[in-house]
Design a protein around this motif. Structure first.
Motif, PDB file in Angstrom:
ATOM      1  N   ASP A 114      55.546  38.912  31.571  1.00 44.72           N
ATOM      2  CA  ASP A 114      55.818  38.054  33.118  1.00 44.72           C
ATOM      3  C   ASP A 114      54.605  37.840  33.855  1.00 44.72           C
ATOM      4  O   ASP A 114      54.345  36.921  34.386  1.00 44.72           O
ATOM      5  N   LEU A 115      53.829  39.010  33.875  1.00 42.84           N
ATOM      6  CA  LEU A 115      52.556  39.214  34.617  1.00 42.84           C
ATOM      7  C   LEU A 115      51.552  38.317  34.078  1.00 42.84           C
ATOM      8  O   LEU A 115      50.934  37.225  34.388  1.00 42.84           O
ATOM      9  N   TYR A 116      51.396  38.297  32.755  1.00 44.66           N
ATOM     10  CA  TYR A 116      50.246  37.608  31.831  1.00 44.66           C
ATOM     11  C   TYR A 116      50.565  35.889  31.825  1.00 44.66           C
ATOM     12  O   TYR A 116      49.806  35.241  32.009  1.00 44.66           O
ATOM     13  N   SER A 117      51.914  35.792  31.964  1.00 42.99           N
ATOM     14  CA  SER A 117      52.315  34.317  31.786  1.00 42.99           C
ATOM     15  C   SER A 117      52.535  33.668  33.214  1.00 42.99           C
ATOM     16  O   SER A 117      52.699  32.333  33.247  1.00 42.99           O
ATOM     17  N   SER A 118      52.338  34.215  34.268  1.00 42.85           N
ATOM     18  CA  SER A 118      52.734  33.974  35.510  1.00 42.85           C
ATOM     19  C   SER A 118      51.595  32.576  35.849  1.00 42.85           C
ATOM     20  O   SER A 118      50.209  33.072  35.688  1.00 42.85           O
ATOM     21  N   LEU A 119      52.147  31.638  36.541  1.00 39.93           N
ATOM     22  CA  LEU A 119      51.190  30.624  36.873  1.00 39.93           C
ATOM     23  C   LEU A 119      49.794  31.210  37.933  1.00 39.93           C
ATOM     24  O   LEU A 119      50.583  32.053  38.897  1.00 39.93           O
ATOM     25  N   GLY A 120      48.755  30.911  37.653  1.00 40.38           N
ATOM     26  CA  GLY A 120      47.948  31.758  38.430  1.00 40.38           C
ATOM     27  C   GLY A 120      47.238  33.220  38.292  1.00 40.38           C
ATOM     28  O   GLY A 120      46.537  33.532  38.897  1.00 40.38           O
ATOM     29  N   ALA A 121      47.806  33.703  37.234  1.00 38.45           N
ATOM     30  CA  ALA A 121      47.529  35.090  36.648  1.00 38.45           C
ATOM     31  C   ALA A 121      46.689  35.172  35.405  1.00 38.45           C
ATOM     32  O   ALA A 121      46.464  36.187  34.951  1.00 38.45           O
ATOM     33  N   GLY A 122      45.961  33.987  35.065  1.00 41.90           N
ATOM     34  CA  GLY A 122      45.200  33.893  34.034  1.00 41.90           C
ATOM     35  C   GLY A 122      43.934  34.893  34.152  1.00 41.90           C
ATOM     36  O   GLY A 122      43.663  35.384  33.106  1.00 41.90           O
ATOM     37  N   TRP A 123      43.688  35.143  35.132  1.00 42.21           N
ATOM     38  CA  TRP A 123      42.397  36.000  35.404  1.00 42.21           C
ATOM     39  C   TRP A 123      42.707  37.188  35.177  1.00 42.21           C
ATOM     40  O   TRP A 123      41.962  38.093  34.818  1.00 42.21           O
ATOM     41  N   ILE A 124      43.940  37.522  35.590  1.00 40.39           N
ATOM     42  CA  ILE A 124      44.434  39.107  35.182  1.00 40.39           C
ATOM     43  C   ILE A 124      44.433  39.184  33.491  1.00 40.39           C
ATOM     44  O   ILE A 124      43.951  40.179  33.071  1.00 40.39           O
ATOM     45  N   PHE A 125      45.309  38.221  33.054  1.00 36.85           N
ATOM     46  CA  PHE A 125      45.660  38.171  31.384  1.00 36.85           C
ATOM     47  C   PHE A 125      44.217  38.346  30.716  1.00 36.85           C
ATOM     48  O   PHE A 125      44.152  39.174  29.696  1.00 36.85           O
ATOM     49  N   ILE A 126      43.325  37.554  31.090  1.00 36.33           N
ATOM     50  CA  ILE A 126      42.110  37.574  30.265  1.00 36.33           C
ATOM     51  C   ILE A 126      41.145  38.865  30.270  1.00 36.33           C
ATOM     52  O   ILE A 126      40.636  39.090  29.051  1.00 36.33           O
ATOM     53  N   GLN A 127      41.595  39.705  31.298  1.00 38.03           N
ATOM     54  CA  GLN A 127      40.618  40.769  31.357  1.00 38.03           C
ATOM     55  C   GLN A 127      41.240  41.923  30.181  1.00 38.03           C
ATOM     56  O   GLN A 127      40.299  42.644  29.334  1.00 38.03           O
ATOM     57  N   PRO A 128      42.330  42.355  30.063  1.00 40.03           N
ATOM     58  CA  PRO A 128      43.012  43.161  29.240  1.00 40.03           C
ATOM     59  C   PRO A 128      42.746  42.681  27.687  1.00 40.03           C
ATOM     60  O   PRO A 128      42.611  43.159  26.795  1.00 40.03           O
ATOM     61  N   TRP A 129      43.280  41.299  27.710  1.00 38.16           N
ATOM     62  CA  TRP A 129      42.965  40.474  26.369  1.00 38.16           C
ATOM     63  C   TRP A 129      41.816  40.659  25.853  1.00 38.16           C
ATOM     64  O   TRP A 129      41.469  41.216  24.623  1.00 38.16           O
ATOM     65  N   THR A 130      40.672  40.296  26.454  1.00 41.73           N
ATOM     66  CA  THR A 130      39.183  40.411  26.011  1.00 41.73           C
ATOM     67  C   THR A 130      38.846  42.082  25.795  1.00 41.73           C
ATOM     68  O   THR A 130      38.213  42.000  24.517  1.00 41.73           O
TER      69      THR A 130
END
Length: 159
Positions: A114-130
């Protein structure tokens, strides 16, 4: 973790703690007490990741088997990456980036997705993903060579 390949193999037996950086200030987000916001993430080639991949392959095989023509629509790549990252998320400490207040949401794969897919939360998702995909976070650090003492110059030797 010891194996015949020594330090060539990453230690994927534990999660890596990613401190989340605010894209505006370029500083780690902290609560009012100074504790950093973080997301603990497993390596993209950890046992947890392999289990997730195996389950997804079984799911795909079942979808193909159940289809009338043996074909299925491919998953959306971003959604697949978000689901994978959510499955690799092991824990977190979330902090409101403006108020510094902790955000009390339990860390579950569903909440992470839910957090990673929320609109506007791409900046959060990219950090743990990277960081999950960066071997440097899981490889042993090389020992630093001892500093050699400076050799005397040839003038000092001839004196």
């Amino acid at each position: 973790m010891s194996n015949k390949f020594g330090s060539l193999v990453a230690d994927v037996s534990k999660a890596f703690r990613v401190e989340i950086v605010d894209p505006v200030t370029e500083e780690v987000i902290r609560d009012k007490a100074g504790n950093p916001m973080f997301i603990a993430i497993w390596a993209a080639d950890s046992a947890r990741a392999r289990d997730f991949g195996k389950a997804k392959r079984k799911e795909l095989a079942l979808r193909v088997k159940q289809s009338r023509n043996g074909k299925v629509e491919p998953d959306d790549a971003l959604e697949a990456n978000i689901a994978f990252c959510a499955a690799l998320t092991d824990g977190w400490y979330l902090v409101d980036r403006v108020t510094g207040e902790p955000i009390d949401v339990p860390c579950t794969p569903e909440n992470a997705a839910d957090l990673y897919s929320s609109l506007g939360a791409g900046w959060i998702f990219i950090q743990p993903w990277t960081e999950a995909n960066s071997a440097a976070n899981f490889l042993p650090k090389p020992s630093k060579p001892s500093v050699d003492t400076p050799k005397p110059s040839s003038e000092a030797e001839g004196a």
